[in-house]
Enzyme design. Structure first.
Site, PDB file in Angstrom:
ATOM      1  N   SER A 152       0.667  -1.128   0.157  1.00 19.86           N
ATOM      2  CA  SER A 152      -0.210  -0.040  -0.042  1.00 19.86           C
ATOM      3  C   SER A 152       0.904   1.215   0.074  1.00 19.86           C
ATOM      4  CB  SER A 152      -0.946  -0.057   1.196  1.00 19.86           C
ATOM      5  OG  SER A 152      -1.996   0.869   1.081  1.00 19.86           O
ATOM      6  N   ASP A 185      -8.152  -4.801  -6.428  1.00 24.31           N
ATOM      7  CA  ASP A 185      -7.805  -4.034  -5.530  1.00 24.31           C
ATOM      8  C   ASP A 185      -8.796  -2.603  -5.472  1.00 24.31           C
ATOM      9  OD1 ASP A 185      -6.591  -2.286  -3.679  1.00 24.31           O
ATOM     10  OD2 ASP A 185      -4.529  -2.710  -4.242  1.00 24.31           O
ATOM     11  N   HIS A 220      -6.785  -5.807  -2.302  1.00 24.80           N
ATOM     12  CA  HIS A 220      -5.494  -4.992  -1.704  1.00 24.80           C
ATOM     13  C   HIS A 220      -4.583  -5.672  -0.660  1.00 24.80           C
ATOM     14  CE1 HIS A 220      -3.477  -0.883  -1.123  1.00 24.80           C
ATOM     15  NE2 HIS A 220      -3.575  -1.182   0.226  1.00 24.80           N
TER      16      HIS A 220
END
Lengths: 455, 437
Positions: A274, A366, A401
C-alpha cells in the site's frame, strides 16, 4: 432419538439391538458398549503460519456426511470460524488434502480452506480484520468433526471429535527486539544463529501502528527483518493521524539495519504494501541507499501528500477526500487517490535511477489502491530507460488490496476509523482467488528474496 | 563472479513437532563439494549436555538434505533422517551411565541444530558457526489435558486427548525403577488414546505406609479409566515395559475386574509366582540374585535371574487363558530380562492352548531392554537406583547396539500405534452409521 423414561435423548450410534447413549446427561454417565468416537488428526500440529496442514478424520462410517469446522480466537478476543461439508470415503475417512468440500465456507478441494475461509463468528463485532498483534504467541486453532452437514453453531450436540493445532509467526529461537534508536521506531526480528543474515526492511500502509507479523515470518525463514512504524504510533512525533517523519527517517532505518552486526550490509531488501510501496520506491531512489531488491504490493509510485519537508509542514490526509468514493453501504474506497493522474507529479519516484530488481504484486480486484495503473506506470518508466529486465509483475485476478502471508483470511471490507463517524473501507478481493494469490505470491516473494539476497 | 560471502541457509521442518514426528534438515547455498558438520546439542532437565554430529559433503547444487544424503562419519553414518536425535550422547567429560528421560512433559525438549565448516569431531564450541536453528520436540500435543489423579489413593497422571470423546483408555506402566513417568502416556494421548501413567512401585501410599500396593491398586486404576465420562469403558488397554509387563499379564489373565481390549508388553516376561503380591514377585527375583553376572566393565546383567523359564505352572502366568490380543516387543540383545526366552515360552503355551491367534511378537536383533518411543537417545547401560530400602545404585547393562536399537524403537512404536488403533478404534464390521438416530 431414543426414549428413556419419557425423555428424548439424542444419540448418534445405534448398534444392532443395543441402544447406546454417548453423552453424559446432567453429570450421570451412561455406560455403553459402543465404539469410541472417531479420530480427527492434524499434521503438523504446531506449524508456522505459512506451513500447510493436513487435516484428516478416521474411523467414521463410510459414505456419511460430516462437517469439519475450525475456530480461532484473535488477540482481541473475537472468534473466527470456518466450516466445510464432506462425505466420508468408503474406508470411513475424510482427508482435506484429497476430498472436496460440498458446502460451507469454501467449495472444492482446498487443503487450507478452513484457514483462509475463516470469518468472524455470528454475533461478532462489525468490520473485523484478522491481524496478529502479539507475534510471540501462536494462534490456537480448534478443529472439530461434526456429524452431518451442519453449521458450527450446531456444536456441541453434533461434535464427534476435535483436535487443537497451533499456528505460529515465530519459529523457536527467533529473537524479537524493540528498536527505539535515533528516533527510529520499529521492531527487529533476528533468526536464530550467529548470522550475519540477509535482511528486509518491512513497510506497511496508512493504517499505521507497528505491524510485526510479516517480519516475524521472514525471520522464521532465515532473514533479519525490521518492521518500521511511520504513522499512528505513540513513540513517533505527533499528531498520530499524520506522517510527521521524512526522508531522513527512512534512511536512518535502512542504515540502522546496515550497521547491525548480524546483518549483511549489502544484502538488504525492502518490502512495502500500500503506501509502503511509495516509501519503498522513494527510499530506494536515494543514491546512497542501495537495496538488493524491492518488493511492492498494491501501492502507488507517487503520493497526494507530502512527507515532512524542510519547512516542517505536512499536508493532511483529509485533502485526499475528494478522491474517495462510496458504495451503497457507505463503505469508502480509496482507490482513486492513487490513480497516477491524481498523484502530484513531483512526488512520482524517479525510477530511472533504479539499479536493483523490483517485483510488483497486483491484486486485480484492489479497491483501495490503483495497483494496475501504478504497476503499468512503473513498468513503462523502466522500459523507457532500458531497465525492463529489473521488473517482475505478479498479477492476480480476483485478489484484493491486502495481499498478506498465506493461509490467513482476507477482509473484503473492514473498519477504518471511528471518528468523526464510523467508516469502513473496501479492500476488495474474492475469497478463493485472494487466498490463491496469497499462497502463490508468498512463495514467489521468498524465491525472489532467496535469489537476490542470498546468491 | 559474486564476491559476496557464502550465505548458508539451514532449515529444520517442522521446527516444532511431537517427539515421534520426523523432521527434514536442509542446508542450502553451499559451494558444491563443501564439507560440513551438522551438530545437535541438547541440555536435558538434569543439566547434562548431549550432542550428536555428522559429516556431509554438499552435492552439485550446493545442498545437503539429511533425509537423502549419507553421513560420512560422526555419531551415525549413512542416510539417517533422524540420526541427529537418536545418536545423541553425553558430551565428553560427562558422568558415565546417563539416561535421558523427560520428567516434565509440559515443556518441550529443545535441540539446537548447527552447521560448522569442515569435518569436525570435537571442540564444537570453539568453532566458527555457519548457521544454527532451534527445534522443539513435544511429548504433549496442543489441546491434550494433563490431569493428576489421586482418587482411590492412586499416584497417577491421566492424559486426555482434545475433543469430546469418548476415547479409548490405556493404563501405562513402567518398570522396576519406579517413579511417575509420564512421557509415553502423554504421547499416546497425543495420538487419541486417553492414557494414565501409574506409579505403582513408589506411590505416595507406599511412601506413607511402607507397604507395596496389591492387585486392588491396579483394579482401582482400571476403574478410574472405565468410569471416566470421556473414556469408553469397553475399550481399555494396558501397556507395560519390563516389570510393567509382569503386572499387565497378571491383570490381563487373572483379574475379575480388569477387562482389556488388548495388551502390549515390551521387554517383559510372564514368569512370576502366581497368587501373591508385588512383594512376592520381587522376593522371587531376589532369591535368584546369585545368578547376577557382570560384564567386562562390571556392569550388571540380570537376565539370568528368571532363567530357566520354569515349567511349574505356579511360577508363570497361564497364557492359555488370555482372551485379548497381545503384542510382545522383544529386544534380542536384552541383558536385563530374558525377554526372548519368555516370548518363546508364551508362544508355546498359547499354541498348546489354542489362543495363539491373539499373539503378535515383534522381535528385534541387537535391540536391548529399553525399547522406548522413537528418536530418543540410546543407553546400552546406565545407573539404576533400586527401589529397595535403602536403595542401591548399580550400573545396569540393558543391552542393544545403537543403530539396531534405534531402528527397533521406530518400528516397534509405529506398530504399537497401529495395534492399539486397530484394537481400540477399529472394528467397523458392525456397520454403524449416523443414520440410526
Amino acid at each position: 432419538m431414543i426414549a428413556l423414561g419419557g425423555k428424548m435423548i439424542p444419540c448418534y450410534t445405534v448398534q444392532r439391538n443395543l441402544a447406546c447413549i454417548q453423552r453424559t446427561v446432567g453429570g450421570v454417565h451412561w455406560t455403553s458398549s459402543c465404539r469410541p468416537a472417531p479420530l480427527l488428526t492434524a499434521s503438523p500440529v504446531c506449524a508456522l503460519i505459512d506451513d500447510k496442514i493436513s487435516i484428516r478424520g478416521h474411523f467414521l462410517p463410510p459414505r456419511c456426511p460430516v462437517t469439519v469446522c475450525a475456530q480461532m480466537q484473535s488477540d482481541d478476543g473475537d472468534l473466527w470460524e470456518a466450516f466445510a461439508h464432506f462425505n466420508t470415503n468408503l474406508d470411513g475417512t475424510v482427508n482435506l488434502t484429497r476430498d472436496p468440500s460440498v458446502g460451507g465456507s469454501y467449495l472444492g478441494c482446498e487443503p487450507m480452506g478452513l484457514l483462509w475461509g475463516l470469518q468472524p463468528a455470528p454475533g461478532a463485532r462489525e468490520g473485523l480484520r484478522l491481524r496478529k498483534k502479539k507475534v510471540e504467541t501462536p494462534y490456537v486453532m480448534l478443529m472439530s468433526l461434526l456429524k452431518g452437514h451442519v453449521s458450527p453453531s450446531e456444536r456441541p450436540s453434533t461434535e464427534l471429535a476435535a483436535v487443537t493445532a497451533e499456528r505460529w509467526y515465530m519459529a523457536p529461537g527467533v529473537r524479537r527486539i524493540e528498536i527505539r534508536q535515533k528516533g527510529v521506531v520499529g521492531t527487529l526480528f533476528l533468526p536464530p544463529g550467529p548470522g550475519p543474515f540477509p535482511a528486509m526492511l518491512d513497510l506497511w500502509g496508512m493504517g499505521g501502528g507497528l505491524v510485526e507479523y510479516r517480519s516475524a515470518l521472514f525471520a522464521s525463514r532465515g532473514y533479519a527483518s525490521f518492521s518500521l512504524a511511520y504513522i499512528g504510533h505513540k513513540d513517533l512525533p505527533g499528531p498520530q493521524n499524520r506522517i510527521n517523519v521524512g526522508d531522513p527517517y527512512f534512511k536512518s532505518a535502512f542504515q540502522l539495519l546496515q550497521d547491525h552486526p548480524q546483518v549483511y550490509p549489502d544484502r538488504i531488501g525492502i518490502i512495502g504494501l500500500s503506501f509502503g510501496v511509495y516509501l519503498t520506491l522513494r527510499l530506494a531512489n536515494h543514491s546512497d541507499i542501495k537495496p538488493s531488491c524491492l518488493i511492492c504490493i498494491n501501492g502507488p509510485a507517487g503520493s497526494t501528500i507530502k512527507l515532512r519537508d524542510a519547512d516542517d509542514r505536512t499536508e493532511q490526509m483529509e485533502n485526499d477526500q475528494k478522491y474517495w468514493t462510496y458504495d451503497d453501504q457507505g463503505n469508502v474506497s480509496f482507490r482513486a487517490v492513487s490513480l497516477p493522474a491524481n498523484l502530484s507529479p513531483e512526488s512520482k519516484v524517479k525510477l530511472e535511477h533504479l539499479t536493483c530488481p523490483l517485483m510488483y504484486i497486483v491484486g486485480e480486484d484492489d479497491l483501495s489502491a490503483s495497483s494496475i495503473e501504478n504497476a503499468n506506470l512503473i513498468e513503462e518508466t523502466l522500459s523507457a530507460t532500458g531497465k525492463s529486465q529489473l521488473f517482475t509483475r505478479l498479477s492476480y485476478p480476483g485478489a484484493g488490496h491486502l495481499i498478506e502471508p498465506p493461509y490467513t483470511p482476507n477482509s473484503r471490507v473492514s473498519l477504518w476509523s471511528v471518528k468523526p463517524q464510523k467508516l469502513a473501507t473496501l479492500w476488495g478481493g474474492h475469497l478463493a482467488p485472494h487466498a490463491a494469490a496469497q499462497e502463490d505470491s508468498w512463495k514467489k516473494i521468498l524465491e525472489f528474496m532467496e535469489t537476490n539476497l542470498r546468491h | 563472479m559474486s564476491m559476496k560471502p557464502l550465505c548458508v541457509k539451514l532449515s529444520v521442518q517442522p521446527s516444532r513437532g511431537l517427539v515421534d514426528e520426523k523432521f527434514t534438515i536442509l542446508v542450502q547455498n553451499l559451494l558444491p563439494g563443501f564439507q560440513l558438520t551438522i551438530h545437535a546439542l541438547h541440555q536435558c532437565e538434569d543439566g547434562h549436555s548431549w550432542e550428536a554430529f555428522a559429516h556431509y559433503t554438499a552435492d552439485a547444487t550446493g545442498t545437503v538434505n539429511v533425509s537423502e544424503d549419507p553421513s560420512l562419519d560422526g555419531t551415525y553414518s549413512g542416510v539417517e533422517q533422524m540420526g541427529l536425535l537418536w545418536s545423541l550422547r553425553p558430551v565428553p567429560g560427562s558422568k558415565y551411565g546417563l539416561r535421558m528421560r523427560k520428567m516434565n512433559v509440559q515443556t518441550p525438549m529443545v535441540v539446537t541444530i548447527s552447521v560448522y565448516q569442515g569435518h569436525r569431531t570435537e571442540g564444537f564450541l570453539d568453532q566458527v558457526l555457519l548457521a544454527s536453528v532451534m527445534v522443539e520436540r513435544w511429548y504433549m500435543a496442543p489441546g491434550v489435558q494433563r490431569v493428576p489423579i489421586t482418587d482411590g489413593k492412586l499416584t497417577a497422571t491421566l492424559f486426555l486427548p482434545s475433543g469430546p470423546g469418548p476415547f479409548p483408555g490405556l493404563l501405562d506402566l513402567w518398570g522396576g525403577g519406579g517413579k511417575l513417568v509420564e512421557y509415553r502416556a502423554a504421547l499416546l494421548a497425543s495420538h487419541g488414546i486417553a492414557s494414565m501413567a501409574l506409579d505403582y512401585l513408589t506411590p505416595q501410599i507406599t511412601k506413607e505406609t511402607g507397604k507395596m500396593v496389591d492387585n486392588d491398586y491396579f483394579e482401582t486404576a482400571y476403574r478410574v479409566l472405565e468410569q471416566h465420562p470421556q473414556i469408553l469403558g469397553s475399550r481399555i488397554a494396558m501397556l507395560g515395559l519390563s516389570f510393567g509387563s509382569t503386572v499387565t499379564l497378571r491383570m490381563a489373565v487373572y483379574s475379575q475386574v480388569v477387562k482389556l481390549s488388548c495388551a502390549v508388553c515390551i521387554s517383559g516376561s510372564h514368569v512370576q509366582p502366581i497368587g501373591g503380591g508385588l512383594e512376592q514377585i520381587l522376593a522371587s527375583f531376589s532369591k535368584h540374585a546369585y545368578k547376577t553376572r557382570l560384564d567386562e566393565n562390571n556392569q550388571v546383567i540380570w537376565r539370568d535371574l528368571m532363567l530357566p523359564i520354569p515349567t511349574d505352572p505356579s511360577l508363570k502366568v497361564d497364557m492359555g487363558r488370555l482372551q485379548c490380543p497381545l503384542l510382545l516387543v522383544v529386544g534380542e540383545d536384552d541383558q536385563n530380562w530374558p525377554t526372548h526366552e519368555s516370548a518363546m515360552d508364551v508362544k508355546e503355551m498359547m499354541d498348546q492352548a489354542g489362543n495363539s491367534h491373539l499373539l503378535t511378537v515383534l522381535s528385534y536383533k541387537n535391540a536391548g531392554h529399553l525399547i522406548e518411543p522413537p528418536f530418543m537417545p540410546f543407553a546400552r547401560a546406565s545407573t539404576f537406583k533400586t527401589i529397595t530400602n535403602p536403595p542401591t545404585k548399580v550400573m545396569v547393562l540393558w543391552g542393544g547396539e545403537l543403530v539396531a536399537h534405534s531402528r527397533a524403537q521406530e518400528d516397534a512404536w509405529r506398530k504399537t500405534l497401529v495395534f492399539l488403533r486397530e484394537n481400540l478404534y477399529g472394528g467397523m464390521k458392525h456397520g454403524a452409521s449416523f443414520s440410526n438416530l
